[in-house]
Motif scaffolding. Structure first.
Motif, short mmCIF file in Angstrom:
data_model
loop_
_atom_site.label_atom_id
_atom_site.label_comp_id
_atom_site.label_asym_id
_atom_site.label_seq_id
_atom_site.Cartn_x
_atom_site.Cartn_y
_atom_site.Cartn_z
N UNK A 222 0.44 -1.52 -0.08
CA UNK A 222 0.24 0.12 -0.25
C UNK A 222 0.55 1.40 -0.19
N UNK A 223 1.94 1.06 0.78
CA UNK A 223 3.29 2.21 0.67
C UNK A 223 4.31 2.15 0.95
N UNK A 224 5.10 2.27 -0.28
CA UNK A 224 6.32 1.67 -0.45
C UNK A 224 6.91 2.62 1.26
N UNK A 225 8.62 1.97 1.66
CA UNK A 225 9.00 2.31 2.19
C UNK A 225 9.63 3.68 2.13
N UNK A 226 10.31 4.50 3.77
CA UNK A 226 10.45 5.73 3.01
C UNK A 226 11.55 6.11 4.34
N UNK A 227 12.13 6.91 4.72
CA UNK A 227 13.21 7.43 5.19
C UNK A 227 12.34 7.34 6.77
N UNK A 228 11.17 8.35 6.74
CA UNK A 228 10.57 8.52 7.89
C UNK A 228 9.24 7.09 7.91
N UNK A 229 9.29 6.59 7.12
CA UNK A 229 8.22 5.41 7.63
C UNK A 229 8.38 4.11 6.85
N UNK A 230 8.04 2.98 7.54
CA UNK A 230 8.36 1.06 7.12
C UNK A 230 6.96 0.94 5.76
N UNK B 160 4.92 -10.41 15.56
CA UNK B 160 6.27 -9.50 15.29
C UNK B 160 6.53 -8.81 14.66
N UNK B 161 6.75 -8.40 13.57
CA UNK B 161 7.45 -7.22 13.64
C UNK B 161 7.14 -6.02 14.27
N UNK B 162 5.76 -6.22 14.97
CA UNK B 162 5.12 -5.17 15.55
C UNK B 162 5.84 -4.93 17.04
N UNK B 163 6.09 -6.37 17.78
CA UNK B 163 6.53 -6.81 18.96
C UNK B 163 7.95 -5.58 19.26
N UNK B 164 8.64 -6.09 18.19
CA UNK B 164 9.98 -5.90 17.04
C UNK B 164 10.58 -4.58 17.82
N UNK B 165 9.53 -3.78 16.52
CA UNK B 165 9.46 -2.77 16.99
C UNK B 165 9.58 -1.46 18.26
N UNK B 166 8.53 -2.41 18.91
CA UNK B 166 7.62 -1.84 20.00
C UNK B 166 9.12 -1.64 20.97
N UNK B 167 9.72 -3.00 21.17
CA UNK B 167 11.16 -2.89 22.00
C UNK B 167 11.80 -2.51 21.44
#
Length: 191
Positions: free
Chosen positions: A148-156, A174-181
């Motif tokens: 839906x949206x390509x990765x940029x320096x400001x957002x995944x 898993x990705x979200x919990x890793x980012x939270x940690x």
């Protein structure tokens, strides 16, 4: 008639007391006037050096030697290469320029008046856009899931949720919990 000498004696005492108060008042006000003579009230374009107010050095400079006459500028020197000051200052050295980390690329080099500016390299994004210090690799959408949206320096990368199966949900969790940690870790590192 006895009343008049008593009144006169009391008036004498009152006059002596008043003179003593005036004398003490002038003695205690003297240090404050000396303080004003020593110029402790520095202006917005000055800094305090010992007991003198000196004019600030310009951006891109530092104080080599403070002033010896109040409200004048001492000796200012330009910042050495790799160092800077962004505004007028009374610093005895310039600040060291920051460096970009391995996942960042330089956007603007350090100059005598500004620090180096960095941003995440292509394929990386800021873990916390409010605190651009940690760049993480961009995620890729699982095979068959549209981006839906390509990765940029400001957002995944943002992947479509259409057709998401249990495996994709687990991956996203898993990705979200890793980012939270990582975000919590960064928060505590900044403190």
């Amino acid at each position: 008639m006895i009343f008049c000498p008593v009144l006169a004696f009391n008036l004498d005492r009152w006059l002596q007391l008043l003179l003593l108060i005036l004398l003490l008042g002038s003695v205690y006000s003297e240090p404050r006037s000396r303080q004003n003579e020593n110029h402790f009230d520095c202006g917005g374009d000055e800094y305090l050096s010992g007991d003198l107010c000196c004019k600030l050095c310009s951006a891109g400079e530092f104080v080599q030697q403070s002033c010896t006459v109040p409200h004048t500028q001492g000796k200012c020197e330009p910042c050495h290469p790799g160092m800077f000051t962004e505004a007028g200052n009374g610093l005895d050295s310039c600040r060291v320029c920051s460096s970009c980390d391995k996942n960042q690329e330089m956007v603007a080099d350090c100059s005598a008046t500004s620090d180096r500016k960095c941003q995440c390299r292509v394929g990386h994004f800021y873990a916390d856009p409010q605190s651009p210090e940690l760049c993480l690799p961009c995620s890729k959408c699982p095979q068959g899931i549209p981006v839906l949206q390509e990765c940029s320096s400001r957002a995944n990368t943002v992947c479509s949720s259409a057709g998401t199966n249990q495996r994709n949900r687990l991956f996203l969790l898993t990705v979200l919990s890793t980012l939270a940690v990582v975000a919590v870790f960064c928060y505590y590192l900044r403190r």
